[in-house]
Design an enzyme around this catalytic site. Structure first.
Site, mmCIF file in Angstrom:
data_model
loop_
_atom_site.group_PDB
_atom_site.id
_atom_site.type_symbol
_atom_site.label_atom_id
_atom_site.label_comp_id
_atom_site.label_asym_id
_atom_site.label_seq_id
_atom_site.Cartn_x
_atom_site.Cartn_y
_atom_site.Cartn_z
ATOM 1 N N HIS A 152 -2.317 1.851 -3.569
ATOM 2 C CA HIS A 152 -3.353 0.860 -3.929
ATOM 3 C C HIS A 152 -4.132 1.283 -5.178
ATOM 4 O O HIS A 152 -5.331 1.030 -5.293
ATOM 5 C CB HIS A 152 -4.333 0.627 -2.775
ATOM 6 C CG HIS A 152 -3.704 0.063 -1.541
ATOM 7 N ND1 HIS A 152 -3.667 -1.276 -1.269
ATOM 8 C CD2 HIS A 152 -3.079 0.658 -0.497
ATOM 9 C CE1 HIS A 152 -3.057 -1.478 -0.105
ATOM 10 N NE2 HIS A 152 -2.680 -0.319 0.375
ATOM 11 N N ASN A 210 -4.582 -6.066 4.615
ATOM 12 C CA ASN A 210 -3.558 -6.468 3.646
ATOM 13 C C ASN A 210 -3.415 -7.986 3.644
ATOM 14 O O ASN A 210 -3.992 -8.666 4.498
ATOM 15 C CB ASN A 210 -2.209 -5.848 4.011
ATOM 16 C CG ASN A 210 -2.099 -4.390 3.589
ATOM 17 O OD1 ASN A 210 -2.837 -3.925 2.723
ATOM 18 N ND2 ASN A 210 -1.177 -3.684 4.198
ATOM 19 N N HIS A 227 -12.882 2.932 4.221
ATOM 20 C CA HIS A 227 -12.391 3.735 5.348
ATOM 21 C C HIS A 227 -12.283 2.838 6.588
ATOM 22 O O HIS A 227 -13.292 2.308 7.042
ATOM 23 C CB HIS A 227 -13.368 4.886 5.620
ATOM 24 C CG HIS A 227 -12.796 5.917 6.530
ATOM 25 N ND1 HIS A 227 -12.082 5.603 7.668
ATOM 26 C CD2 HIS A 227 -12.803 7.273 6.471
ATOM 27 C CE1 HIS A 227 -11.687 6.711 8.262
ATOM 28 N NE2 HIS A 227 -12.109 7.739 7.553
ATOM 29 N N TYR A 272 -8.076 8.470 5.168
ATOM 30 C CA TYR A 272 -8.928 7.900 4.122
ATOM 31 C C TYR A 272 -9.976 8.885 3.639
ATOM 32 O O TYR A 272 -10.174 9.064 2.435
ATOM 33 C CB TYR A 272 -9.536 6.565 4.582
ATOM 34 C CG TYR A 272 -8.479 5.473 4.607
ATOM 35 C CD1 TYR A 272 -7.449 5.508 5.542
ATOM 36 C CD2 TYR A 272 -8.458 4.457 3.674
ATOM 37 C CE1 TYR A 272 -6.451 4.548 5.559
ATOM 38 C CE2 TYR A 272 -7.467 3.486 3.675
ATOM 39 C CZ TYR A 272 -6.466 3.542 4.622
ATOM 40 O OH TYR A 272 -5.474 2.595 4.620
#
Ligand code: HDE
Length: 735
Positions: free
Chosen positions: A86, A160, A351, A374
């Site tokens: 990402h 997503n 996160h 994360y």
């Protein structure tokens, strides 16, 4: 929270009282110092920045030049490691507001239940595979991460634009990413799954098949971040005031509907405007076309956990909406662009484990693994545990704890007491009981043997892939097949191609045969590729085998769920000197009234004169734009203008390409000649000199005597439908 207040978010932390008063002081200094002068980071005014300090104008540089040293040092350190996945993203600020308080029954999260609260949000959209400078329009999953700055602390919904995921267990994530990223020896290809390593991995990973179908579908080439749905992917938990828990899936639905590019267009855009999606989002927000998304939830009672034929904890599955309908709960509006890309979009740290009271985890083994990853990756990006203090990450809720020191600590914790319990600090900061907003983890009963295994209930890898295929419209199926031809066509190993065909044959023989045609290998007989996962049979799996399922769903096809609107659609008006001013004016006004934007495209920049002497300024010349940058095109009548266009290769290509990309095209009178020259075939046109308007397969033509209002009405309908796939049969791209 009103807009003014929200503007503060993203400027300076509004959390820390000390910092606030320091900011005020700073503002004052700046005002006094007439802040137009350049200074060093120490606040010393700079008198000259063009030349460094030298021993003689042809001599060596002097170390005492503190301005040079500081400027160069700062520049040398102006980057941080890009996200391992990402990396390429674009962000916007906005707010979320619930429609009403009906979710109170299910959650104590105030931001989801108080219709009077507008919670500030920051959203970052992203591609997954490409590096920071890669193109926006590649075939990929898109990240849709939202940070809610709630009164109870920050909540991150890191989702997503597709509801399933590739793998079931977090331990496979590094392998998945290694396989899809560029090859380690030559760093090729950039931002693309179309290479052997990815398909090798996928073909050995039957659990990825459902997600593979989504990635091959048009969802993977969105027209705009504004026209994209979002999904929380995992099953989470909602907890109400009484402590009762339910399972929940989160969904974002774009108010403009989900729309895609066509593959040929996506590839060309990657070259002509690699920033296509970023620019689109930025410009829409600047123009006041604020992107809006509806947040919905699917709620499942705990006692219904085993009532489906898939496991709710398996992130490669969705819950068909026929089984659990969406419950809309509120709206998000993105109404402000970041002021500084690095400080906000790059430094934002999401996160999936940032929860507020009322939302909690489940035992989804993918989600559980994310909880570790994360924070770990943020430490790599920021080299400090203090990244939470950055303005974009700091909560609006007040922070108060004994965490201090470390790289780049901003907050100045006062006093001697930085431990708990204490008496010297008056027992502060105190623990918050649950009724004072203290977060209490859901007391799920857990017991089991330590085992490296998955539940047998995760061991069905094809049903939902088949469900997806069965639920597509014919054009969507064809696009999936074309995508597979491209992706697998780039795979050198025939063995891998064939293994993929084997999987496709288990999803649908129709799909396998259609893909086989384009990639030069036969569908294997009696294919069986077992998952490499270690699946353990248990009670849950036995119950689930008999659970509820559907064979087709109405809700995964973009076409079946299309929202028709012309709002924010981009229309190119192709004209040269001698156009019909009156017609252009009427059509342009009508398009703009319908919320579309209309831009004039001509051979050269400058003023274009109409047949009656009025002038309009060209927005883009052919060399700086192309049909791929518009949703629709309009060619006004006007003899001289049409004659000129008929001689322009770029204009003819413009029309032909838009036609092949199934975009709406409108013209009148002599403009129909341009359509003929551009090989707009298989479409019925109006008679050039009649008073008729004909709309056929998204091509709207009007005779020179037709009413402009009738033409615009039909053209706007054609634009609202977005793509006209019924042309594709004969005209399939590439253009
Ligand atoms: Fe991520 N993911 N992910 N992911 N993910 C990251 O975190 C990871 C997964 C998603 O705009 C990283 O800060 C693991 C699912 C988004 O900043 C990293 C696993 C979903 C973003 C990471 C997953 C996502 C990330 C990289 C499997 C959809 C961008 C940089 C266990 C629900 C957020 C970073 C932004 C980013 C790890 C799977 C969505 C490495 C280990 C499933 C939208 O921590």
């Amino acid at each position: 929270m009103d807009n003014e207040e929200m503007k503060g978010k993203g400027e300076k932390s509004s959390v820390n009282v000390n910092e606030n008063s320091k900011n005020e002081q700073l503002e004052q200094y700046r005002a006094d110092a007439k802040d137009q002068y350049m200074t060093t980071d120490q606040g010393v005014r700079v008198s000259h920045t063009e030349d460094s300090l030298k021993a003689g104008s042809r001599g060596p540089l002097l170390m005492e030049d503190f301005h040079f040293r500081e400027k160069m040092t700062h520049f040398d350190h102006e980057s941080i490691p890009e996200r391992i996945v990402h990396a390429r993203g674009s962000g916007a600020h906005g707010y979320f507001q619930p429609y009403d308080d009906t979710l109170k029954e299910f959650t104590k999260a105030k931001f989801l239940t108080d219709p009077n609260t507008k919670t500030p949000v920051f959203v970052r959209f992203s591609t997954v595979v490409g590096s920071r400078g890669s193109a926006d329009t590649v075939r990929d999953v898109r990240g849709f991460a939202t940070k809610f700055y709630t009164e109870q602390g920050n909540y991150d919904l890191v989702g997503n634009n597709m509801p399933p995921f590739f793998i079931q267990d977090a331990n496979k994530f590094a392998d998945l990413v290694h396989a899809i990223k560029p090859d380690p020896d030559n760093e090729i290809p950039q931002a693309s799954a179309a290479h052997d390593t990815f398909w090798d991995f996928a073909s050995l990973m039957p659990e990825s098949m459902h997600m593979i179908m989504w990635v091959l579908s048009d969802r993977a080439i969105p027209r705009s971040f504004r026209m994209m749905d979002g999904f929380g992917v995992h099953t989470f938990r909602l907890i109400n005031e009484a402590g009762k828990a339910r399972f929940v899936k989160f969904h974002w639905r774009s108010k403009l509907g989900a729309h895609s590019l066509v593959w040929d267009e996506a590839q060309k855009l990657a070259g002509k405007d690699a920033d296509w999606l970023r620019r689109d989002l930025w410009e829409a927000v600047e123009m006041g076309h604020y992107p809006e998304y509806e947040l919905s939830v699917q709620i499942v009672e705990e006692e219904d956990e085993f009532k489906f034929d898939f496991d709710l904890l398996d992130a490669t599955k969705l819950i068909p909406e026929e089984l659990v309908p969406l419950r809309p709960i509120g709206k998000m509006v993105l109404n402000r662009n970041p002021e500084n890309f690095f400080a906000e979009t790059e430094q934002v740290a999401f996160h999936p484990g940032n929860f507020v009271p009322g939302i909690d985890v489940t035992n989804d083994p993918l989600l559980q693994g994310r909880l570790f990853s994360y924070i770990d990756t943020q430490l790599n990006r920021f080299h400090s545990a203090n990244f939470g203090e950055l303005p974009i990450n700091s909560p609006l809720a007040r922070t108060h704890n004994n965490q201090g020191a470390g790289f780049m600590r901003h907050t100045i914790n006062k006093g001697k007491v930085n431990y708990w319990p204490n008496t010297l600090g008056g027992g502060c900061p105190m623990m918050a009981p649950e009724n004072m907003g203290g977060y209490v983890h859901y007391m799920e009963k857990v017991d089991g043997r330590k085992i490296r295994a998955r539940s047998e209930s995760f061991n069905d890898h094809y049903s939902q892939a088949t469900l997806f295929w069965n639920s597509m419209t014919e054009p969507e199926k064809k696009h999936i097949v074309k995508a597979a031809h491209f992706e697998l066509g780039k795979v050198m190993s025939k063995e891998i191609r064939q293994r993929m065909l084997g999987h496709f044959s288990k999803i649908s023989m129709e799909l396998a045969e259609m893909v086989s045609e384009g990639i030069g290998v036969e569908v294997p007989k009696n294919f069986n590729q077992e998952s490499t996962g270690n699946y353990e049979n248990n009670e849950a799996s036995k119950t689930m085998k008999k659970g509820k399922s559907v064979k087709e769903t109405q809700f995964v096809s973009m076409e079946k769920n299309k929202i028709e609107t012309a709002v924010s659609r981009k229309v190119a008006i192709l004209l040269e000197d001698g156009y019909d001013y009156c017609e252009v004016k009427q059509v342009k006004d009508a398009l703009e009234k319908a919320g579309a934007s209309a831009k004039i495209v001509s051979k050269f920049h400058g003023m274009r004169k109409s047949s009656t002497g009025e002038e309009l300024e060209t927005d883009k010349s052919h060399i700086t734009t192309g049909s791929i940058m518009y949703d629709a095109i309009y060619i006004p009548d006007g003899e001289k203008s049409i004659e000129a266009l008929l001689k322009e290769g770029d204009a003819i290509h413009f029309v032909n390409e838009a036609f092949k990309h199934c975009k709406p095209i409108g013209t009148s009178g002599g403009g129909i000649r341009l359509l003929e020259k551009a090989e707009v075939l298989g479409v019925e046109f109006a008679d050039k000199t009649s008073g008729n308007v004909i709309s056929n397969k998204g091509v709207v033509t009007a005779g020179s005597d037709a009413e402009a209002s009738e033409f615009t009405a039909q053209f706007i309908v054609a634009i609202s439908k977005h793509r006209h796939w019924d042309r594709e049969e004969k005209m399939m791209v590439p253009a």
